[in-house]
Write a protein that holds these residues in place. Structure first.
Motif, short mmCIF file in Angstrom:
data_model
loop_
_atom_site.label_atom_id
_atom_site.label_comp_id
_atom_site.label_asym_id
_atom_site.label_seq_id
_atom_site.Cartn_x
_atom_site.Cartn_y
_atom_site.Cartn_z
N GLN A 41 27.90 9.73 -33.43
CA GLN A 41 26.50 10.04 -33.02
C GLN A 41 26.06 11.20 -33.01
O GLN A 41 25.12 11.89 -33.62
N MET A 42 27.25 12.42 -32.73
CA MET A 42 26.85 13.72 -32.96
C MET A 42 26.45 14.14 -34.45
O MET A 42 25.45 14.99 -34.81
N LEU A 43 27.23 13.53 -35.41
CA LEU A 43 26.99 13.80 -36.77
C LEU A 43 25.37 13.33 -37.35
O LEU A 43 24.89 14.01 -37.83
N SER A 44 25.03 12.15 -36.53
CA SER A 44 23.56 11.73 -37.05
C SER A 44 22.57 12.65 -36.29
O SER A 44 21.38 12.27 -36.76
N LYS A 45 22.97 13.27 -35.59
CA LYS A 45 21.84 14.38 -34.89
C LYS A 45 21.68 15.61 -35.64
O LYS A 45 20.57 16.31 -35.75
N ILE A 46 22.44 15.66 -36.66
CA ILE A 46 22.29 16.92 -37.65
C ILE A 46 20.99 17.03 -38.12
O ILE A 46 20.11 17.86 -38.28
N GLY A 47 20.75 15.69 -38.68
CA GLY A 47 19.10 15.63 -39.33
C GLY A 47 17.79 16.01 -38.88
O GLY A 47 16.99 16.49 -39.04
N SER A 48 18.37 16.01 -37.10
CA SER A 48 17.09 16.26 -36.32
C SER A 48 16.96 17.89 -36.01
O SER A 48 15.98 18.32 -35.41
N PHE A 49 18.05 18.79 -36.65
CA PHE A 49 17.81 20.06 -36.46
C PHE A 49 16.53 20.78 -37.29
O PHE A 49 16.51 20.22 -38.47
N PRO A 50 16.01 21.88 -36.88
CA PRO A 50 15.12 22.39 -37.91
C PRO A 50 16.00 22.83 -39.07
O PRO A 50 17.04 23.11 -38.93
N ALA A 51 15.13 23.05 -40.44
CA ALA A 51 15.78 23.49 -41.55
C ALA A 51 16.83 24.62 -41.38
O ALA A 51 17.91 24.52 -41.92
N GLU A 52 16.41 25.77 -40.89
CA GLU A 52 17.35 26.89 -40.87
C GLU A 52 18.39 26.82 -40.21
O GLU A 52 19.55 27.54 -40.21
N GLN A 53 18.61 25.77 -39.07
CA GLN A 53 19.84 25.52 -38.32
C GLN A 53 20.67 24.39 -38.81
O GLN A 53 21.81 24.28 -38.36
N LYS A 54 20.26 23.78 -39.73
CA LYS A 54 21.19 22.52 -40.07
C LYS A 54 22.33 22.82 -40.69
O LYS A 54 23.22 22.15 -40.51
N LYS A 55 22.30 23.84 -41.51
CA LYS A 55 23.76 24.27 -42.49
C LYS A 55 24.82 24.49 -41.27
O LYS A 55 25.84 24.07 -41.40
N GLN A 56 24.36 25.25 -40.30
CA GLN A 56 25.07 25.60 -39.07
C GLN A 56 25.61 24.42 -38.30
O GLN A 56 26.76 24.24 -37.97
N ALA A 57 24.84 23.72 -38.03
CA ALA A 57 24.97 22.59 -37.19
C ALA A 57 25.91 21.59 -37.91
O ALA A 57 26.90 21.14 -37.39
N GLY A 58 25.55 21.31 -39.34
CA GLY A 58 26.43 20.42 -39.96
C GLY A 58 27.88 20.75 -40.01
O GLY A 58 28.85 20.22 -39.81
N ALA A 59 28.21 22.65 -40.47
CA ALA A 59 29.53 22.80 -40.50
C ALA A 59 30.20 22.43 -39.39
O ALA A 59 31.36 22.10 -39.20
N LEU A 60 29.47 23.04 -38.13
CA LEU A 60 30.34 22.72 -36.70
C LEU A 60 30.65 21.42 -36.69
O LEU A 60 31.72 21.19 -36.42
N ALA A 61 29.59 20.49 -36.83
CA ALA A 61 29.95 19.11 -36.62
C ALA A 61 31.17 18.38 -37.13
O ALA A 61 31.76 17.66 -36.89
N ASN A 62 31.14 18.98 -38.67
CA ASN A 62 32.01 18.36 -39.38
C ASN A 62 33.33 18.88 -39.19
O ASN A 62 34.24 18.24 -39.22
N LYS A 63 33.40 20.24 -38.84
CA LYS A 63 34.61 20.88 -38.42
C LYS A 63 35.20 20.13 -37.23
O LYS A 63 36.44 19.58 -37.21
N ILE A 64 34.49 19.83 -36.22
CA ILE A 64 34.93 18.86 -34.93
C ILE A 64 35.50 17.68 -35.60
O ILE A 64 36.48 17.32 -34.90
N LYS A 65 34.71 16.97 -36.24
CA LYS A 65 34.98 15.78 -36.66
C LYS A 65 36.34 15.64 -37.33
O LYS A 65 37.43 14.95 -37.14
N GLN A 66 36.43 16.66 -38.40
CA GLN A 66 37.84 16.62 -38.98
C GLN A 66 38.95 16.85 -38.05
O GLN A 66 40.14 16.10 -38.24
#
Ligand code: DAH
Length: 329
Positions: A41-66
């Motif tokens: 669910q956390m990963l699916s929320k990345i899309g709802s971040f404003p464009a300038e935060q997406k990259k950071q949010a995606g990196a963090l979520a992926n790291k946690i998932k990994q």
């Protein structure tokens, strides 16, 4: 929002650390990693971040998932690939790892055997210190200061008057100082001499001392006790002899030789100890009346007795601590 991610990550790792069997692991997977699970669910929320935060949010979520996936896989493999819901599978048909136990060294075994033989013959057991004074090692044993046995090159001196004992005869003196006749005692112990090491010599070895003091004790008692002991230790048929010799603390004195027959049938006499009638000077130094009492004593080399009994041709084998040798006894 990013704090929220970290919280989910921490929660998942904590839960994973508590997993103890495959059933719990499956529960964990459903709760965190399935389609509806909080990590997915956390990963699916990345899309709802404003464009300038997406990259950071995606990196963090992926790291946690990994991190979580990696920990999950590790625990899964620790629990066993084929683990059923009851927990890890144990193959009960595998041979168990061998548990090796230690055992007494052959010299300890031999010493115990000797003590048992003499205990059955009515002897008490005495011990003495390995660091001795010159009174017990020499003077009381009728070995005067000018005697060659006291040379610094023949002894491990600690200071002018103290040394590592060279013989268990020291214990004879200690026993006589502390008890009254009748005395019937054996004393095992380690002794030290700066000898050159070869097949029959070591700088450290063991002796078994014996002392009998009473009225009317004679050399015949000594000889028959030695004969009984040799038969009890080696069995019948072992040839031995008394050979006249000299020791300052006995008069008369003798050495005990055993016949050693090698595998080619050649016989050799091997000296295993000394013995004799306690010298009156020794009685005098410990305050025993030599008019009333007589006594005999012996000192045997325990290594040599063991070597003769078990057919060991080199004393050094006893102290190399090679388990292939030690396991044989
Ligand atoms: N102490 C002697 C030695 O180490 C052996 C010995 C000889 C002991 C005669 C005795 C004895 O008790 O009577 O060489």
């Amino acid at each position: 929002m990013l704090n929220e991610f970290e919280k989910i990550g921490k929660e998942a790792l904590d839960a994973l650390n508590k997993v103890a069997n495959s059933a719990q692991l499956e529960e964990f997977r459903v709760k965190f990693l399935s389609r509806k699970g909080s990590v997915t669910q956390m990963l699916s929320k990345i899309g709802s971040f404003p464009a300038e935060q997406k990259k950071q949010a995606g990196a963090l979520a992926n790291k946690i998932k990994q991190n979580i996936s990696k920990a999950f896989d590790e625990i899964k493999s620790n629990l066993g690939e084929n683990a059923g819901s009851g927990g890890p599978m144990i193959d009960v048909t595998l041979p168990a790892a061998e548990i090796e136990t230690g055992k007494a060294h052959i010299i300890t075994q031999t010493t115990n055997e000797l003590l048992e033989i003499f205990a059955k013959m009515g002897f008490d057991i005495a011990y003495g210190p390995e660091v001795e004074d010159e009174w017990h090692n020499f003077i009381a044993l009728n070995i005067p200061p000018e005697h060659p046995a006291r040379d610094t090159r023949d002894n491990f001196y600690i200071d002018d008057k103290t040394l590592l004992r060279t013989q268990t005869s020291t214990i004879q003196i200690r026993v006589m100082e502390n008890s009254k006749p009748p005395i019937r005692v054996v004393a095992p112990g380690t002794v030290y001499r700066p000898d050159t090491v070869d097949a029959t010599h070591m700088f450290m070895f063991h002796q078994l001392e014996a002392l009998v003091v009473d009225e009317g004790v004679s050399m015949v008692d000594m000889k028959s006790t030695i004969a009984q002991f040799i038969e009890a230790f080696f069995g019948t048929g072992v040839k031995w002899r008394l050979r006249p010799s000299f020791f300052p603390f006995t008069e008369p004195s003798a050495e005990v030789d055993l016949l050693w027959v090698d595998k080619d049938g050649n016989g050799n006499w091997m000296e295993v100890g000394g013995c004799g009638m306690v010298d009156p000077n020794v009685f005098e130094s410990v305050g025993i009346d030599s008019e009333k009492y007589t006594g005999w004593a012996f000192g045997f080399g325990i290594e040599r007795l063991a070597m003769r009994k078990y057919g060991i041709s080199d004393i050094r084998l006893l102290y190399e601590n090679d388990v292939r040798f030690l396991r044989q006894f």
